[in-house]
Design an enzyme around this catalytic site. Structure first.
Site, PDB file in Angstrom:
ATOM      1  N   ASP A 178     -13.120  15.584 -46.924  1.00  0.00           N
ATOM      2  CA  ASP A 178     -11.769  15.673 -47.420  1.00  0.00           C
ATOM      3  C   ASP A 178     -11.782  16.016 -48.603  1.00  0.00           C
ATOM      4  OD1 ASP A 178      -8.996  15.533 -47.416  1.00  0.00           O
ATOM      5  OD2 ASP A 178      -9.084  13.319 -47.681  1.00  0.00           O
ATOM      6  N   HIS A 225      -9.495   6.475 -49.096  1.00  0.00           N
ATOM      7  CA  HIS A 225      -9.514   6.062 -47.492  1.00  0.00           C
ATOM      8  C   HIS A 225      -9.611   4.657 -47.296  1.00  0.00           C
ATOM      9  CE1 HIS A 225     -11.037  10.609 -46.799  1.00  0.00           C
ATOM     10  NE2 HIS A 225      -9.910  10.445 -47.301  1.00  0.00           N
ATOM     11  N   SER A 270     -14.057   7.714 -50.615  1.00  0.00           N
ATOM     12  CA  SER A 270     -13.977   7.262 -49.192  1.00  0.00           C
ATOM     13  C   SER A 270     -14.764   5.823 -49.171  1.00  0.00           C
ATOM     14  CB  SER A 270     -13.868   8.215 -48.243  1.00  0.00           C
ATOM     15  OG  SER A 270     -13.665   7.731 -46.903  1.00  0.00           O
TER      16      SER A 270
END
Length: 386
Positions: free
Chosen positions: A327, A229, A202
């Site tokens: 996540d 992400h 991310s």
């Protein structure tokens, strides 16, 4: 041929072409080399002895600050102008000057020829005119030059546990001792030969991928799937910028793509990528549309890892890298419990230590590796497994 030799170190082809066009158009300028990573910049400085280096601060493989430290350590003198798109930072500026840079030039989002003429070409010409000492024959260390011409001596000089140069396979700074320790630890466990590698990443991901992926060889024996992400409008430009600097093929994943070796599949920014096995036993890409916003993040790392756990079972490698939040922790827990090799990026090399911290604190990471060690570990691990 101009009397001022310039080396351009810039990973964006658009910007490097603009710099080359503007600078080489001046009768006094000779652009002697254009490189797209810090390691090649270092080697070219040694071999070509440019008067000036115009360098992006955030180069793949070795950034500008690392390069400045290496040049200072080896007592190699060259005039470096660093370009940065970051906000002005007094600490960064003072550290760069302390390491030997001439200037940091803060570039706008949309760089133009006029900007290059005024802020780079104009500055080089002004420095050359007002300071005669700038135009000189630099005192390059003869031992380093000889080492560059002798590959084995060069490796020995640079101490191979810090930095390795292998043009046929990869060029990547890594710590051999740490990689060896990780290999020993992983080989002691009964992991099966992996069919694929899955990466969740991310915040700080684009920079981390630009450092790691260029060291993955073109003929890497298994596929790599990445859930980063990132907004939809930026995923295609990320893939394009990675392909510019990588030997391995970088592809935006598409529905029903067969998952093949020697390809990096990156999820589109607006889709949750997963895997499935078709009726012939081939692994393929699928997407979960998530109209009800089941997942907080898109692309969702947990979804990728969970589908891999369901389909591949115990024949995968899962890696969680820099990023905010947690996540990937749930999916990695499943993979860990099913005897897949799981890896987390360490705190020191992470831009944000949220996602790696979560998997480490939940005790579902077999290994914790520096960003700079991951590629070399994967290369050597697969050699021992496949």
């Amino acid at each position: 041929m101009g009397d001022i030799k310039i080396l351009i170190a810039e990973d964006s082809k658009v910007i490097s072409n603009m710099l080359n066009n503007v600078l080489s158009n001046h009768y006094r300028i000779d652009v002697v080399c254009i490189v797209n990573n810090g390691i090649d910049a270092y080697k070219s400085i040694i071999s070509m002895k440019p008067d000036f280096v115009v360098m992006n601060i955030d180069l793949p493989l070795m950034g500008a600050m690392e390069l400045l430290k290496l040049l200072k350590k080896d007592d190699i003198k060259v005039n470096i102008l660093i370009m940065s798109s970051l906000a002005q930072n007094k600490d960064l500026y003072s550290r760069a000057l302390g390491l030997g840079a001439l200037y940091i030039i803060y570039k706008p989002l949309n760089i133009s020829n006029d900007f290059i003429e005024d802020n780079i070409l104009g500055r080089i010409l002004k420095i050359t005119k007002t300071d005669p000492s700038i135009r000189r024959d630099f005192d390059y260390n003869s031992n380093i030059l000889n080492a560059y011409n002798n590959k084995e001596s060069f490796k020995e000089h640079k101490k191979s546990d810090i930095c390795k140069f292998d043009e046929n396979i990869r060029i990547m700074p890594f710590n051999q001792k740490e990689v060896a320790t990780a290999l020993s630890k992983s080989f002691r466990k009964d992991f099966k030969a992996p069919l694929l590698i899955a990466i969740g990443i991310s915040t700080g991901g684009p920079r981390a991928l630009r450092i790691m992926l260029p060291s993955i060889p073109k003929d890497f024996p298994i596929p790599i799937l990445i859930s980063q992400h990132i907004p939809k409008e930026f995923s295609s430009s990320l893939i394009s910028s990675l392909q510019d600097i990588c030997k391995i093929k970088i592809k935006e994943a598409a529905v029903d793509d067969e998952i093949l070796p020697s390809i990096v599949y990156i999820s589109p920014g607006d889709k949750n990528m997963g895997v499935y096995m078709d009726s012939t036993g081939k692994l393929r890409i699928k997407f979960y549309p998530d109209p009800d916003k089941k997942f907080i993040y898109t692309p969702c790392v947990d979804y990728l890892f969970t589908t891999i756990d369901e389909v591949v079972k115990d024949r995968a490698i899962a890696i969680i890298m820099t990023g905010m939040g947690n996540d990937g922790t749930l999916g990695m827990s499943k993979l860990y419990n099913n005897n897949n090799l799981t890896i987390a990026q360490d705190k020191a090399s992470s831009t944000v230590f949220g996602m790696p911290r979560s998997v480490i604190e939940n005790n579902v990471a077999h290994l914790v590796l520096s960003l700079y060690d991951i590629a070399e570990f994967l290369i050597q691990y697969l050699r021992g497994k496949l």
